[in-house]
Design a protein around this motif. Structure first.
Motif, short mmCIF file in Angstrom:
data_model
loop_
_atom_site.label_atom_id
_atom_site.label_comp_id
_atom_site.label_asym_id
_atom_site.label_seq_id
_atom_site.Cartn_x
_atom_site.Cartn_y
_atom_site.Cartn_z
N THR A 44 -27.89 -58.43 10.38
CA THR A 44 -28.64 -57.80 11.14
C THR A 44 -29.91 -58.03 11.57
O THR A 44 -30.37 -58.28 12.80
CB THR A 44 -28.33 -56.05 10.78
N LYS A 72 -21.10 -49.36 10.04
CA LYS A 72 -21.57 -50.37 11.03
C LYS A 72 -22.89 -49.84 11.66
O LYS A 72 -23.23 -48.81 11.67
CB LYS A 72 -20.31 -50.61 12.18
N LEU A 74 -24.68 -50.79 15.61
CA LEU A 74 -24.44 -51.25 16.89
C LEU A 74 -26.08 -51.41 17.48
O LEU A 74 -26.72 -50.23 17.44
CB LEU A 74 -23.41 -50.28 17.85
N LYS A 76 -27.90 -52.38 21.01
CA LYS A 76 -28.16 -52.76 22.38
C LYS A 76 -29.57 -53.36 22.71
O LYS A 76 -30.62 -52.33 22.33
CB LYS A 76 -27.46 -51.88 23.23
N SER A 120 -23.60 -62.03 14.23
CA SER A 120 -23.05 -60.74 14.41
C SER A 120 -21.44 -60.73 14.24
O SER A 120 -20.96 -61.57 14.45
CB SER A 120 -23.45 -60.28 15.70
N GLU A 136 -25.27 -56.81 23.09
CA GLU A 136 -24.75 -55.85 22.29
C GLU A 136 -24.20 -56.40 20.94
O GLU A 136 -23.22 -57.35 21.07
CB GLU A 136 -23.44 -55.23 22.99
N THR A 138 -22.79 -55.93 17.02
CA THR A 138 -22.35 -55.12 16.08
C THR A 138 -22.22 -55.99 14.71
O THR A 138 -21.80 -56.99 14.56
CB THR A 138 -20.99 -54.47 16.45
N PHE A 140 -20.68 -54.82 10.68
CA PHE A 140 -20.12 -54.29 9.96
C PHE A 140 -20.57 -54.33 8.39
O PHE A 140 -20.99 -55.17 8.01
CB PHE A 140 -18.33 -54.22 9.99
#
Ligand code: ADP
Ligand code: MG
Length: 149
Positions: A44, A72, A74, A76, A120, A136, A138, A140
């Protein structure tokens, strides 16, 4: 808002290298506090830092919107910059339009977008010339115990 979801919004400044990277380092701290596994924190932090620096360097600033739940994160990253004319080209390792001045600061290796894709779990990029770019990202993760903060 659903319980257990953390929402954060950050303003990403343009060309200000003194505060650049603050949003991603703040998110990293939150994930550490939540007890998220180190591998996911690394994925991340790297992805968000690269996306954030691209907005600082290439897009004249923008915003980051972050949502974290029990499984997770997310992220943006949105800007109203010049957009990316050829996304496939921009995604190639080593491709960069960074100026010499930016390169002297140690940026412009052309590895940002490839590394975001690599680190990612889900990656989406959309861009419109003259309008801006949206990323975007994500990731997990597993948490031993989701600590409410
Ligand atoms: N948010 C953005 N707005 C406009 N152009 C961008 C953006 N992000 C990336 N780019 C373009 O894609 C290229 C590749 O990005 P990246 O892989 O991060 O390499 P670098 O940032 O080192 O140049 C950049 O040089 C720039 O031309
Ligand atoms: Mg970059």
């Amino acid at each position: 808002m659903k319980e257990g979801i953390i929402s954060k919004e950050y303003v990403i400044p343009a060309n200000d290298f003194a505060v650049a990277g603050e949003a991603s380092s703040n998110v990293k701290k939150i994930l550490i506090q939540l007890g998220v596994e180190p591998q996911a924190i690394k994925k991340t932090a790297v992805s968000m830092y690269e996306a954030e620096m691209n907005v600082v360097i290439h897009a004249g600033g923008g915003r980051a919107f972050v949502e974290i739940d029990e499984e997770k994160i997310l992220i943006k990253i949105k800007d109203d910059g010049p957009g990316i004319p050829d996304i496939d080209l921009a995604m190639q390792e080593g491709y960069s339009t960074a100026s010499d001045e930016i390169r002297e600061k140690g940026f412009g290796a052309g590895m940002g977008l490839p590394n975001i894709k690599k680190y990612s779990d889900i990656f989406n990029i959309t861009s419109q010339i003259g309008k801006g770019t949206l990323l975007e990202i994500t990731v997990f993760f597993k948490v031993k115990e989701f600590i409410k903060i």
